[in-house]
Design a protein around this motif. Structure first.
Motif, short mmCIF file in Angstrom:
data_model
loop_
_atom_site.label_atom_id
_atom_site.label_comp_id
_atom_site.label_asym_id
_atom_site.label_seq_id
_atom_site.Cartn_x
_atom_site.Cartn_y
_atom_site.Cartn_z
N LYS A 1 0.85 -1.19 -0.08
CA LYS A 1 -0.04 0.03 -0.04
C LYS A 1 0.86 1.44 0.14
CE LYS A 1 -3.88 -2.14 2.61
NZ LYS A 1 -4.86 -2.13 3.69
N LEU A 2 2.18 1.26 0.32
CA LEU A 2 3.01 2.26 0.14
C LEU A 2 2.79 3.24 -1.22
CD1 LEU A 2 6.15 0.93 1.63
CD2 LEU A 2 4.37 2.39 2.74
N PRO A 3 2.86 4.70 -1.21
CA PRO A 3 2.40 5.14 -2.35
C PRO A 3 3.35 5.58 -3.25
CG PRO A 3 2.64 6.56 -0.45
CD PRO A 3 2.75 5.31 0.06
N PHE A 4 4.07 4.51 -3.68
CA PHE A 4 5.27 4.76 -4.70
C PHE A 4 4.66 5.42 -6.10
CE2 PHE A 4 7.26 1.33 -2.15
CZ PHE A 4 7.89 2.19 -1.36
N ASP A 5 3.54 4.92 -6.20
CA ASP A 5 2.92 5.47 -7.46
C ASP A 5 3.07 6.96 -7.54
OD1 ASP A 5 1.06 5.24 -5.67
OD2 ASP A 5 -0.63 5.09 -6.99
N ARG A 6 2.51 7.64 -6.56
CA ARG A 6 2.56 9.10 -6.69
C ARG A 6 3.96 9.68 -6.54
NH1 ARG A 6 -0.36 9.00 -2.23
NH2 ARG A 6 1.37 9.88 -0.60
N HIS A 7 4.77 8.89 -5.77
CA HIS A 7 6.09 9.54 -5.41
C HIS A 7 6.96 9.34 -6.80
CE1 HIS A 7 9.84 10.32 -3.42
NE2 HIS A 7 10.41 9.26 -4.02
N PRO B 1 21.35 11.42 -14.20
CA PRO B 1 20.85 12.30 -13.07
C PRO B 1 21.14 11.42 -11.92
CG PRO B 1 18.81 11.55 -13.81
CD PRO B 1 19.89 10.90 -14.89
N GLU B 2 22.38 11.33 -11.47
CA GLU B 2 22.69 10.57 -10.17
C GLU B 2 22.03 10.99 -9.03
OE1 GLU B 2 26.43 9.15 -7.56
OE2 GLU B 2 26.90 9.60 -9.80
N GLN B 3 22.33 12.49 -9.03
CA GLN B 3 21.61 12.99 -7.66
C GLN B 3 20.09 12.78 -7.63
OE1 GLN B 3 23.16 14.18 -4.98
NE2 GLN B 3 24.93 13.58 -5.65
N GLY B 4 19.64 12.78 -8.86
CA GLY B 4 18.04 12.72 -8.98
C GLY B 4 18.06 11.37 -8.49
N TYR B 5 18.52 10.46 -8.89
CA TYR B 5 18.24 9.12 -8.38
C TYR B 5 18.54 8.95 -6.81
CZ TYR B 5 18.02 6.56 -13.04
OH TYR B 5 17.62 5.83 -14.05
N ARG B 6 19.44 9.39 -6.42
CA ARG B 6 19.41 9.14 -5.12
C ARG B 6 18.47 10.05 -4.07
NH1 ARG B 6 24.30 7.28 -3.21
NH2 ARG B 6 25.83 7.12 -4.72
N ARG B 7 18.10 11.02 -4.63
CA ARG B 7 16.83 11.76 -3.84
C ARG B 7 15.50 11.20 -4.12
NH1 ARG B 7 17.69 18.36 -4.49
NH2 ARG B 7 20.02 18.30 -3.73
N LEU B 8 15.23 10.31 -5.23
CA LEU B 8 14.11 9.81 -5.60
C LEU B 8 14.12 8.30 -4.71
CD1 LEU B 8 13.69 10.03 -9.36
CD2 LEU B 8 12.01 10.88 -7.49
#
Length: 565
Positions: A362-368, A391-398
């Protein structure tokens, strides 16, 4: 075969035990079968001033009952007569004053009055709780509702099928209006267990007699009527002894022109003999049912003892041993629930097999990881310089943002397991319900320990989530460029680098990584919870009990007080 004295003596001992245990008949006594109601007994009933006390004193041969105007008898008097050998002095003993032998029967009379007042007060209330009096002698074998209260009290005794009714009626009153006969007729219509006693024959008007009653013509009973001549008030005032009074009674019947032919069946001595013989026959007939009821009562008491537990020694060392033994019993039952040896042992497994996976799904990964949010996070991570290749920093933050969602299911698993463990603890506490104070002490120690286990478990599970955030699996990402190349997009190509397809692939890659982490945590969270909570509860709970009890050693003796009160 048992003698009459031993049979009646046996019933007397059982009756005394019943009184001590609070069983004197009636539905409100206790939850067990009433043994009192199965015991044969003789109840003396009659209207006010009909001569009940005088008849009893004539049978006993002692002046010991309270007298006075109005209603004097406000509690049942259970009177047991015991024959002693030789010329020993007569004495009386009350059950509520064990070991104190009263040879002054004036003190007996006063104690009956005082004991009545102790329970009923001096407001003339009525109580069904009996006064138990034994007399040992070398003999030959007012409230407005007080009338109704007394009748109810009397009825509660004489309506029992094993009660012999001694119905006292004064001869100078019409037998048709006799209170004793009226109530006896209601509870014993056949007259099988009613003995009619006619008192005050010497006070009848001249020219009249009571032959119609004594010979059974006025009111027939299955047992013969017995006439009694009690002491006169003048004799009572002069303290005329019973030996002289009985002699006068014998002479009265022997010389009476009306009753001379019945003299051998009249008088208090004959009445005592008649009652003893009949009581013996009733006891003999009732012995099988008495034995059966005693056995049934023993079984009921044994079952109750098993339910509430056996008596506790008053020795401090034995009490300490009992406390520790109860702690061990508590821990044993607790472990049996945890290990599935008792019902409900699968609750913890249900947390890991159903609740945790459902929470992860049920975790909201689809929204994230929506296209809009991926663009936003990646753009914010690039800053003023857009990424050139990946986008390494983008990957890490996501990924870090997605991993934070795992904290909720991890904490929920810890709390659910604690709830299950506390449910087992509540089952185990039933072992201690007869010791409320000890139960409270152990409950407090258990809760404190389980709280500590929960905190340690929560730290461990959240640490697992934080570990996933602190170090990403490099191998997973090394495969990504190869997958891009196989898809027809060389790693150095700038085709569609900022288009929607590019951001969808980023979201898809992060979701795959999160799926891998989710599978890992699904296995490792239960391990951490079991290790920190369940395992510790099984291994360390008893030791924590001992530590808690040791801190309160001075209070050991008080742990049983609430049970004894």
């Amino acid at each position: 075969m048992a003698t009459m004295e031993s049979l009646i003596g046996l019933v007397n001992r059982i009756q005394r035990a019943c009184t001590v245990l609070g069983d004197y008949g009636g539905a409100d006594n206790n939850a067990f079968s009433s043994l009192w109601e199965a015991l044969p007994s003789v109840a003396v009933v009659g209207g006010q001033s009909s001569g009940k006390s005088s008849v009893l004193e004539s049978i006993v041969g002692r002046d010991f009952l309270p007298r006075g105007s109005g209603i004097v008898t406000r509690r049942p008097l259970v009177l047991q007569l015991h024959q002693v050998e030789g010329d020993a002095q007569d004495y009386a003993e009350f059950l509520h004053m064990p070991g104190r032998k009263l040879t002054d029967f004036a003190l007996v009379r006063k104690e009956i009055q005082d004991e009545t007042d102790r329970l009923t007060g001096k407001t003339k209330q009525i109580s069904p709780v009996p006064i138990h009096l034994s007399i040992y002698s070398p003999k030959e074998g007012q409230q407005e509702s007080i009338v109704q209260d007394i009748e109810n009290m009397v009825r509660s005794y004489i309506e029992k099928p094993n009660c012999i009714i001694l119905a006292i009626s004064p001869a100078n009153q019409d037998i048709a209006t006799s209170d004793a006969i009226k109530i006896a007729r209601e509870v014993d219509p056949s007259g099988e267990r009613t003995f009619g006693v006619l008192t005050k024959l010497d006070l009848m008007d001249k020219g009249t007699n009571a032959l119609d009653v004594l010979e059974g013509r006025s009111y027939r009973l299955q047992h013969p009527w017995v006439g009694i001549v009690n002491r006169s008030q003048a004799d009572i005032n002069r303290n005329v002894d019973m030996i002289f009074s009985r002699r006068k009674e014998r002479e009265y019947f022997a010389t009476s022109p009306e009753y001379g032919h019945l003299a051998h069946k009249m008088g208090s001595e004959y009445l005592a003999k008649l009652l003893s013989q009949y009581l013996e026959s009733v006891i003999r007939a009732q012995i099988p049912s008495i034995i059966s009821l005693i056995n049934k009562t023993i079984e009921e008491l044994e079952a109750e003892m098993d339910r509430i537990g056996r008596p506790i020694s008053m020795d401090a060392g034995a009490q300490l041993y009992t406390i520790l033994d109860l702690c061990r019993a508590f821990e044993r039952i607790f472990k049996e629930h945890l290990d599935g040896g008792r019902a409900g042992g699968d609750r913890i497994y249900n947390v890991f097999d159903n609740q945790l996976p459902a929470a992860l799904r049920k975790l909201p990964f689809d929204r994230h990881l929506s296209l809009q949010n991926v663009k936003k996070v990646v753009s914010e991570a690039d800053g003023y310089q857009p990424h050139l290749i990946a986008p390494e920093q983008g990957y890490r933050r996501l990924i870090e943002g997605a991993l934070s969602y795992f904290r909720g299911p991890a904490e929920a698993s810890v709390d659910a397991v604690e709830w299950s463990v506390k449910a087992y603890e509540s089952f185990a506490k039933q072992e201690l319900k007869r010791f409320p104070t000890l139960q409270a002490e152990l409950a407090a120690a258990t809760n404190e320990a389980l709280e500590r286990f929960r905190e340690e478990s929560k730290k461990a599970t959240l640490r697992l989530v934080d570990m996933e955030s602190s170090y990403l699996t490099v191998e997973f990402f090394r495969k990504l460029p190869q997958e891009v190349e196989r898809a027809g997009n060389p790693p150095n190509s700038d085709v569609d680098r900022y288009g929607e397809g590019h951001f969808r692939r980023i979201g898809s890659n992060v979701l795959s990584y999160i799926g891998m982490v989710s599978d890992t945590l699904r296995n490792t969270i239960p391990k951490a919870v079991v290790y920190c909570q369940v395992r510790e509860a099984k291994l360390a709970l008893l030791n924590r009990f001992y530590v808690q009890m040791g801190k309160k050693e001075v209070r050991f003796l008080t742990l049983f007080h609430s049970r004894l009160q």
